[in-house]
Structure formats: C-alpha cells, structure tokens
Design an enzyme around this catalytic site. Structure first.
Site, PDB file in Angstrom:
ATOM      1  N   CYS A   1     -62.453  93.450 -61.172  1.00  0.00           N
ATOM      2  CA  CYS A   1     -62.737  93.071 -59.786  1.00  0.00           C
ATOM      3  C   CYS A   1     -63.556  94.283 -59.542  1.00  0.00           C
ATOM      4  CB  CYS A   1     -61.972  92.045 -58.749  1.00  0.00           C
ATOM      5  SG  CYS A   1     -63.206  91.319 -57.445  1.00  0.00           S
TER       6      CYS A   1
ATOM      7  N   HIS B   1     -59.960  87.819 -62.624  1.00  0.00           N
ATOM      8  CA  HIS B   1     -59.124  87.734 -62.213  1.00  0.00           C
ATOM      9  C   HIS B   1     -58.170  87.906 -63.409  1.00  0.00           C
ATOM     10  CE1 HIS B   1     -58.688  90.418 -57.951  1.00  0.00           C
ATOM     11  NE2 HIS B   1     -60.602  89.525 -58.138  1.00  0.00           N
TER      12      HIS B   1
ATOM     13  N   GLU C   1     -55.442  88.421 -64.075  1.00  0.00           N
ATOM     14  CA  GLU C   1     -53.348  88.348 -63.643  1.00  0.00           C
ATOM     15  C   GLU C   1     -53.265  87.433 -62.865  1.00  0.00           C
ATOM     16  OE1 GLU C   1     -56.288  90.354 -61.868  1.00  0.00           O
ATOM     17  OE2 GLU C   1     -55.788  90.874 -59.615  1.00  0.00           O
TER      18      GLU C   1
END
Ligand SMILES: Nc1ncnc2c1ncn2[C@@H]1O[C@H](COP(=O)(O)OP(=O)(O)O)[C@@H](O)[C@H]1O
Ligand SMILES: [Mg+2]
Lengths: 217, 80, 723, 80
Positions: free
Chosen positions: A79, A189, A191
């Site tokens: 990002c 993202h 994660e």
C-alpha cells in the site's frame, strides 16, 4: 516505519505468524545490517501530504533500502509502502487517486500473473486470492518495460474486467515487481488476510512467500 | 478561452500540507524556503471569445461549485 | 458596564458573578476565559443538574463520568476507555473539516487517559437526500462528513468499525455528527487529568497555535475588541491527522516511560481549559507564559492565544528533572513542544504575555463557579394529540410493496457506501465489522473480545422521549449481545434543541430518565456522555435525538461469531421474544408508506429486555445467524439475512402489522434443524416460534413474492441512487 | 520572492476529477464548459531578491520533490 505509518504492527504480527522475526526500524535509521529483508508497511507516511510517498522517499533509511534491493535482498512495499517504492524509482509507475475519488476499504479478488517475485513465488499463475484493499490513492498508472505485473484485480472467477477493477488502475494492475523479482509492491494488504477469523487467510500465501525468500544473509 | 482559477486556503486557516512540505524542502537543503501553501489550479475551457464573459462565468462557477468559500479564496486568470 | 461580555455570549448576571469573584472589573483576556469556560459547551450549565440521575456505578467501573473518558476493567490486566462526542454545528459550517476535527478531538480524549485508540463508531444524521429543495445540500453535507471521518480516521490509523446513518427533515439545517471512540490499555497505563505536584512543569505538545475557531462565532471581530482587523475573522479549524498520529505515539511513549505526572488535551476552550481544569481538580494554581507558546500566526493577542481551538495539542505535566527527556521524545516523534508554565501552590491561574501579567484569577473559579441553571421544564402541548392519533390509518399496502419501499429507504438500505470509505480492519482485531448489528473486536493476548454499537432513533424519541430512550438502550444492548458479548458500559450523546424552550428541557429530562431506567434494568453503568443543545434551524428544534453507545465484553470469544451472511438453504428461521405486541408508532413503515409521525410507542418491558439480552449473548456462541429486529421490523430483518447470505426464504407470518411493526424485544435466529434455540430461550422464559425456512431465490414473506435479486438490487442502491 | 508552481497532469493521463467536475458544471447549466483539468497550485516563498535565482531554485524543488515526472508537468511563475 515513517511518521504516519500505521500498519507496522499488523505487518510485524503477520511476519511472525509466518515464522519470521520482525523488528520495527525508524525512518531516520541508517543501518539495516543484520536484516535479511525489508517491508515498507502501509499507512500515511508524512500524512500523504503533497503526494503519497513523495516525502518519505528522502528519509535516510531509504538509501539502505535501495542498497538492499540492489544486493538482491527481498524488499516489499504494501500500500503506502508500494507508493514509496514507486516514488523512489525502485518500482516503475505511480499511484493516483481512485477513479471515483473515494477511499475504498473492502476485500478484492486478485489473480496471480507471475510467480517470479518474492511475493508470489509460492503461488500459481492464474490462482485467484481474496485480500482487503484499503486505499485512496491506489489507481496505478504507467508501468515501464522491464518491470513485471505480478497481481491483477479480477472477479471471483478470475476474470479481469472493468467491473472488477476497484480503482481504475491501468490494466487492472494491483502489484508489480522488478525484473529480478526481489523488489515487489502491491496495493492490497496481505497482512490483513492471514487468519480465516478475519475473513480470509489467502494473504498468508504472499507473506509466506516473502518469508521464504529471506534466506540468511 | 482557457481560464485558470488559483484556489488557496484563506489566510489564517491552518495548512498542514503546506507546512509539512515546507519542512521537507528545508530538510532537503532548501534553507531559503519560507512558507509553502498548497492549493488547487483549475483549468477551465469556456466556449466564448469574450474575455470578460469568460471571467464572469468562471467566477460564477467558482461561487457555485469550484471553491469552498468557508476555507478558500480564489483568483481568476484568463489565459487565452 | 462593558458590552464586551455580551459580545462574548455572556449574560449580565454571569458578568456580575465574575466581578464578584475578582472584586474588580475583569481584563479582556480574563473575560474571554470566563466566556469560553462558562459556555454551554464547556460548562454544561443547562444540563449539569440533571446528569446526576444516570446510574454510573458497577464493580468494573474504574473511571466514571467527569473525566475525559470512562474507563472499565476488562480483567487480565486490561482496561477499556470509551467516550462519545458530537461535532454537529462545525459539520454544518464545513462538513469535511467539521467531522474530521470531531474525530481528532474524540481520539485525544481517549489517549489522554493513557489508552491507545483502537476503534471508532460514527452516528450521523442528515436531511433527506432526495428532498426537492434541500436534497443537493444534504447530499453535500453527507458526503463531506463521511469523507471527513474517513480522511481523518484512516490517516491517523484508527479503524471506524461501525455506526449508523439516518435521514429526516428535522436534520436539514442541523445535521448530527456523533463519534464514539474505544481505547485499550494495560491497567498501569491509566492517566488522570491531574496536574501533578506543585513545581511540575507544563509542556505544550503538538501543533502550533493559530486563530482557529476562536469563539466559534464572530465575537472577536468586533471593533471594541480587535479594532479594524478584517483578516482576524475567526476561522474554521482544519484537522491534521498526521500531527495527531505523531502526538498519539509520543504521548503513549511518555506514559510508558513514566515521564508525565498528568496530561490534559486541548479541545474546546483550548489553553483556557487545559490550564485551569487540572489545577482546579487538585486545588492548586498555575503560572503560564504565553510568549513560550509556539504560534502559527504573528500578532496574536493574549485572549486569542487563550481561546484558540487549534487542533492536535496536548498539555503534559512533568517533573522538572524529566523535562529534557520529554522534549527529546517529542523531537524524536517530530512534534513541537514548549515549556509554557508551572504548577504553583497559589490556587491562582496567572498568565503572562509580553512581560505583563494579563490574567490573575482563581483557577477553580473557571470550572467550579460556572453557572448551573435550573431551566423551566414543561411537557409539550402537542404531544397529547399525537398520542391519541392512530399510527397508521386505512388499508395497508401489500407486503411486497412495503418490503421493497423499506429496502429502498436510505436509512435502511445498504450502508456499505459509507463504511467502505472507512478503514475498518486496521489492527487485525475486527471479527465482526460494519454491516451487521454490533461490531466485535478481539482483544489479543486474551480469550476475550469487545463489542460496540451506537444507536439513536429521533422519531421514536420525538413521540415519547422517555420510552424512546429506554428502548434505544435495549436495542443497543441487543446489538452487542448478538455478537456474543454482554453489555458492560454505556455512553450517551444527548442531541437536543434549544434548552431555553421548556419543552426541550422536558424532552431532555425524560430522555435521561428513560436511559437511566434501562441501564438500571440491564445493570450497565453510564460511564460518560456529551450534551449538545441548540440543535435547531429553519424555525424548529430537531427531534430529541439521544444516541447511546454500548460497549460489551465477550468472554470467551465466540469461536465463530454470528454473521448475517451465514444462513444456508434448509436452515430454520426462528423468532424469539415478544411476537404479539404490535407497534407502528414512529416505525419506518409509517414514515415510508404514510409520511407521518404519530401515535405513542409502546412501553418496553425491562425484565424481558434483560432476559432477551442474556439469551442473545448465549445463543451467539451457538447459532450461525442472530439478528435483532429493529427499524423495518421482522420482514426487513429477514430480508437483510437473505440478501447477505445470498439465499431466499419462505416465511409463514403474513400479518402486515406483525411483519413491519417495530415493537421491541425481538430476535431472529437462523440455525440448522435441531439447533439450540428453544432450549436456551426456555431456560430464561423467552418465547420462541419457528416461522420459516431459508432456501430458493425468492423472498416469500407472508405470501409476498419478491425475487431475491430484485430485493438486493434495491437495497444496495438505496443511498447511492440518491447521491 | 513568491513563486507559484502550477502542476497539471501530463497529457494522456486520465483525470477523472476534471471530467467529473466538467460534467457537474454542465449539469448546473454552464453549457459552455469544455474540458476541465484540476491540478495543484503551490506557492513557495523563497528568500532571495533575484528572480532568476528564485526560479532556478524552485525548478530544482519541483524536480526533487514537488512534482512527479511520471504523472505531472509543471510551470513556474515568479510573482514578486
Ligand atoms: N455511518 C456508518 N458508519 C459505519 N458503519 C455503519 C454506518 N451506518 C451503518 N453502518 C453499519 O451498518 C450496519 C447496519 O446498521 P444499522 O441498520 O444502523 O444497524 P442496527 O439496526 O443493528 O443498529 C451496522 O453494522 C453498522 O455498523
Ligand atoms: Mg441491530
């Protein structure tokens, strides 16, 4: 991490869940010796003022990051981290405001386009995964020859079309890597998708690929 | 005619983007930088050959849509 | 007598009090301080005498009302801090910045307590988007507010995990923007707004001070105060989430290292408040040097510096030996800092500017001597007639028509247009995010989770503020219970009209009574709140609109929390609770199909509410779908489940009043057959009835026969199609 | 000296903000509006009395920080 970064703890958690040891390093540091790889996490470095990533790329740490990249070490930008790598010229292109000028936070489908990168080496070409997107300036423009597209936005069935492109990115590009594959960046993202209780664990594939790329220096 | 509208924050209103940018410039060695203000430059093509009319219409557009009078002042420049 | 005090919004009587306290004429900066500290906003002068009614005690309450935020004990060494606040008027003047700075101020209240803010909720209300006259303006305000919350919350790095949106004519000239924030901390990190010891140093941290929001109105532009200063017009506050993010990290590090003895955020009334509140709490005084304050603009007067509402500033109290360490941490986080004063044993607040003493007043007089008003209270004359009126007259539209009309209503339709603009996932805690009832956040390192919701209902409270407010609390409690949590604490945001109108004060006190009764019934303490008066415009007051935020604790975390999207073909649909009472007063169906507001909402049943909440919290650990019945009634609750799960339903109930009425105390559960609904409910004396089955691609609700795809399309575009 | 930098998107790069604005203006009755482009106007105060120096330094700032050559073109105007 830069002033304004905000996904650093999430990324460290995800790396640890995938078996790596992660440490947060402040942007004024000039030394990354002892580290096997770097992740630039998401957030709003320097408030995203002027342009996303524009100010951050001048932080002292970025010289070290560039050195690691040149030395073939894995460097990943997620990002805002992707935006910084683009501004720093470590990946080609740039990111503009989303097509409909709204921040967008929702899961998107991605199709793996190349496995020649630290982010996708454990995936299959054509594989469709679901990962949250969370950005205002995620509209990618102008890839240069030499760099490779590693991820594209698509529908649940893997079809790439205008409707499944959430932000207007050229060629529905969601993630890029350099030719060597050791520097990679993506807007969504991974994660945020490492446990099914959070909606998806597809991100573990990407974070896991990164961790697998960290052979000891 | 092409008309440019320069939109800047009204004096006295905080401009965090401008001050962050000023700081960044100084830390890059541009010590001579004082304040920096970041506004918008809006280019509008108006179908008319009359400078005054172009200016008047764009002024009206600014009032109705292009600018936010609570935060911003604007200046109009007719380019050609 | 000087007219300055009137321009500053003070009454003659208040001015006389100031003269009596000082035994002399106040100097302009002194008067400025009294005017802001004694304003309705800071002093709660109209509401203070009524707020004591709220039950605020429970064994788990660590900090009750009165501090910057309420704090409760979660066990395992964790505390939660919670607070709600409005930014209604600024959001009407400038929607983006008004909402953004509302979020910023809210966050500061939380990290002032020592907690890291981990989640936000927003409750926002506007005039109708499709109003022929005001629609465009309403849409502009709506869009600006949502973008302002997103712009600030996303960038500062605190997820917005839930909220609500409502539209009604009464908010056209006065939108409501309420934000709730939750923070968590380890018990030893708790900070209280104390000034530390005599001799401690005040360090101002964060943004520089400019002429932001001075007075909130054009009071200082007057000739007598600021001769001929056009460019000194009071200006709109602009939020800087980047500065706030750095300020959060710096403050949390200061607490972690034990470097501050007290801390106070600078919100409304800026330095006036921050330099007087902590000393007055401790009965001490403070000397302040305004020349040390870092300014954004040249030539600011003492009064302007004291009244400025520049954002992103904190005042920390520090032992002299630690000042250098504090300044070093500030500089590491790249924020400005200034030593601006020290705590004295004089009990006086003394302020110096350009070498002169410009203020010398008893510090406590700014807070403790603030006026407390007992305003007139009387029940509005028009209520009796409304109560007598039938909520709806004549024959009902078909079930199909009604359902589609409700799904197409922007207050009931898909709010994802809003919450997709908010980062609602940061911190990897969001087990249940926006789009269902309450939201559920795991508390990592424990087997617990926190649930939160915000709820308001202006129409119900207009028809009966006491019953409406009581029901609001029950609804909010159910919204957290269906995630598997038990309600633990409540915060309230009381949005009302002009308190100088006796009927507004009646609505206000009735509402407090309703909230209090419900909290007592459920055993939840009120740990904080906010009052916003003078919500009026176009010649009338808004509907009384209390908004309550409820925080719940799930212990343990449900293995899989219920989701509206987890229904599958073949599963059974059950209703639990009170399915006999009919209530159409203030309902969405009444508004959508009749365009009226009339009738008297039914009295809720406190004991039933308590038992149903308990059943919900238990069942949430056992069934795939659990949803409370609220706006739109049973039919809409089931339609939402079907739409989100992508599977149709056949429902045997066909009576319109039962399908679309909004009587309280009802839940819908969807489970595979042989599920635990009956047993769990029976254990607490809750009635159950199986009313249908999931399956197919149609919504057959009482003989209606809508295609699921049609219903979904209508629901999804309810807001978007009106922008 | 005050220097203004007008930053506009490079030709060929989509400007959804500009085209939405153009459309909105037309729907407000400004039928004479052609294309609209929305860029940034950056005002920089530079401590020098030399116009050429001011221009040169700001050009350098643009190259290093203020603009992104992938997306943007810029024009410098020395105001006073
Ligand atoms: N303004 C908003 N911001 C964030 N989430 C919202 C907002 N409005 C609605 N939502 C989400 O949409 C869902 C439905 O809202 P609502 O119909 O008000 O629920 P309920 O009737 O259970 O109170 C909730 O999960 C809520 O959090
Ligand atoms: Mg609900």
């Amino acid at each position: 991490m830069f002033p304004g970064t905000n996904c650093e703890h999430d990324v460290a958690y995800a790396l640890q869940e995938q078996g790596a040891t992660a440490e947060l390093v402040w942007h004024t540091s000039e030394d990354l010796s002892g580290f096997d790889g770097v992740v630039l996490p998401g957030g709003f470095a320097h408030g995203d003022y002027l342009r996303t990533g524009a100010i951050a790329r001048f932080s002292p740490i970025m010289e070290e990051v560039a050195r690691m990249a040149a030395g073939g070490r894995p460097v990943l930008g997620i990002c805002n981290g992707f935006q910084i790598l683009c501004e720093a010229g470590m990946l080609s292109g740039a990111l503009m405001k989303n097509r409909d000028r709204s921040f967008l936070c929702r899961p998107v489908h991605l199709r793996v386009e190349s496995t020649n990168s630290i982010l996708t080496r454990e995936a299959r070409v054509g594989q469709v995964i679901q990962i949250p997107l969370n950005s205002y300036e995620g509209n990618y423009v102008a890839p240069a020859a030499g760099d490779q597209v590693i991820l594209r936005y698509c529908g649940a069935d893997g079809e790439v079309d205008d409707e499944s492109n959430p932000n207007g990115s050229v060629d529905a590009i969601a993630g890029m890597a350099n030719a060597a594959g050791n520097v990679a960046g993506l807007m969504p993202h991974p994660e945020r998708a490492i446990e099914s209780v959070l909606g998806s664990d597809d991100g573990a594939l990407l974070i896991g690929s990164f961790v697998a790329s960290l052979q000891p220096a | 005619m092409r008309v440019r509208v320069n939109v800047q924050r009204r004096p006295g209103i905080a401009d965090p983007e401008g001050s962050t940018t000023a700081q960044a410039l100084r830390s890059l060695g541009f010590d001579e930088v004082g304040t920096v203000a970041i506004g918008r430059a809006i280019l509008v093509e108006v179908e008319t050959d009359d400078q005054d009319e172009a200016r008047g219409r764009v002024e009206e557009m600014c009032r109705q849509l292009l600018t936010n009078p609570v935060l911003e002042d604007f200046e109009i420049e007719v380019l050609a | 007598m000087s007219a300055l005090h009137r321009q500053l919004g003070m009454t003659d009587a208040e001015y006389a009090t100031v003269r009596a306290i000082l035994a002399r004429e106040p100097a302009p900066p002194e008067l400025a301080m009294y005017s802001v500290m004694w304003s309705e906003h800071c002093s709660y002068k109209s509401s203070r005498v009524h707020l004591g009614r709220f039950p605020s005690e429970a064994p788990w309450v660590v900090v009750g009302p009165g501090e910057n935020a309420g704090v409760i004990d979660l066990g395992d060494g964790w505390l939660a801090a919670i607070r709600i606040e409005s930014h209604n008027h600024p959001s009407y003047v400038e929607p983006y910045q008004g909402a953004a700075t509302g979020v910023g101020g809210m966050l500061r209240d939380i990290f002032t307590m020592g907690a890291r803010p981990i989640a936000l909720w927003d409750a926002i209300r506007f005039g109708p988007l499709d109003d022929p006259e005001a629609g465009a303006k309403n849409a502009y305000l709506f869009d600006g507010v949502v973008k302002g919350i997103a712009g600030y919350g996303n960038a500062v790095g605190v997820p917005t995990v839930g909220g609500e949106v409502e539209f009604d004519d009464c908010y056209t000239h006065n939108p409501l923007v309420n934000v709730m924030c939750l923070g968590i901390m380890q018990a030893e990190q708790l900070q209280l707004g104390s000034p530390g010891q005599v001799g401690d140093i005040g360090v101002l941290l964060g943004a520089s001070t400019g002429r932001d929001g001075i007075g909130g109105a054009s009071i200082l532009a007057s000739a007598s105060f600021e001769p001929g200063s056009e460019e000194k017009r009071p200006s709109v506050q602009v939020g800087d989430p980047f500065e706030e993010k750095k300020l959060i990290e710096a403050c949390l590090e200061l607490y972690d290292k034990g470097l501050v003895t007290g801390v106070q955020d600078l919100g409304a009334a800026g330095l006036s408040c921050a330099t007087s509140e902590p000393p007055s709490r401790a009965g001490v005084g403070m000397d302040v040097d305004l020349d040390a304050v870092h300014l954004r603009e040249a030539g600011m007067t003492a009064a302007e510096i004291l009244m400025s509402e520049s954002q992103e500033r904190m005042l920390a109290f520090v032992e002299p030996a630690n000042v250098d360490k504090v300044l070093a941490i500030a500089s590491r986080w790249e924020i400005e800092s200034a030593v601006i004063g020290s705590v004295t044993d004089s009990s006086l607040l003394r302020v110096y500017h350009q070498g002169e003493k410009v203020v010398e007043i008893p510090a406590a007089s700014l807070t403790e001597d603030a006026p407390k008003l007992h305003r007139d209270i009387s029940q509005p004359g028009w209520l009796a007639e409304l109560w007598d009126a039938a909520p709806v007259a004549g024959s009902r539209p078909t079930n199909d028509e009604t359902l589609l009309a409700l799904l197409d209503d922007p207050a009931l339709g898909d709010p994802s247009v809003v919450y997709q603009q908010y980062d609602h996932m940061l911190f990897l805690n969001t087990l249940v995010g926006p789009g269902s009832d309450g939201s559920l956040l795991r508390l990592r390192g424990t087997d617990k989770a926190l649930a939160g919701t915000v709820d308001g209902n202006g129409r119900l409270c207009y028809l009966d503020p006491r019953r409406g407010s009581e029901r609001l609390v029950y609804e909010a409690a159910l919204n957290v219970a269906v995630t598997g949590a038990r309600p633990r604490a409540l915060v309230d945001n009381l949005n009302f009209g002009n308190p100088e109108h006796p009927e507004v004060m009646w609505q206000f006190t009735e509402s407090i009574e309703g909230i209090s009764v419900a909290c007592e019934a459920l055993g939840i303490p009120v740990v904080g709140g906010n009052v916003s008066f003078y919500n009026e415009g176009g010649g009338s007051n808004i509907h009384p609109t209390p908004v309550v935020g409820v925080l719940g604790l799930a212990d343990p975390v449900p293995r899989t929390a219920p989701g509206l999207n987890r229904a599958e073909a073949g599963m059974e649909v059950w209703v639990l609770g009170d399915f006999d009472t009919i209530d159409l007063a203030g309902s969405a169906a009444q508004r959508v199909s009749w365009h009226v507001l009339a009738g008297r909402p039914v009295q809720p049943d406190a004991d039933l509410a308590r038992r149903l909440t308990e059943v919900a919290a238990t069942l949430a650990h056992l069934v795939p779908v659990l949803h409370d019945v609220s706006a739109g009634g049973l039919a809409v609750a089931i339609a939402e489940i079907a739409i989100k799960s992508g599977v149709g339903a056949t429902i045997e109930e066909e009576r319109w009043d039962h399908l679309f009425g909004e009587a309280p105390h009802r839940l819908v559960a969807v489970t595979p057959s042989g599920g635990p609904v009956e047993t769990v409910a029976a254990g607490l004396g809750i009635a159950t009835r199986r009313i249908g089955t999931m399956g197919g691609d149609r919504l057959d609700i009482g003989g209606s026969n809508t295609e699921l795809a049609t219903a979904k399309a209508v629901w999804q575009s309810a807001i978007g199609s009106r922008l």
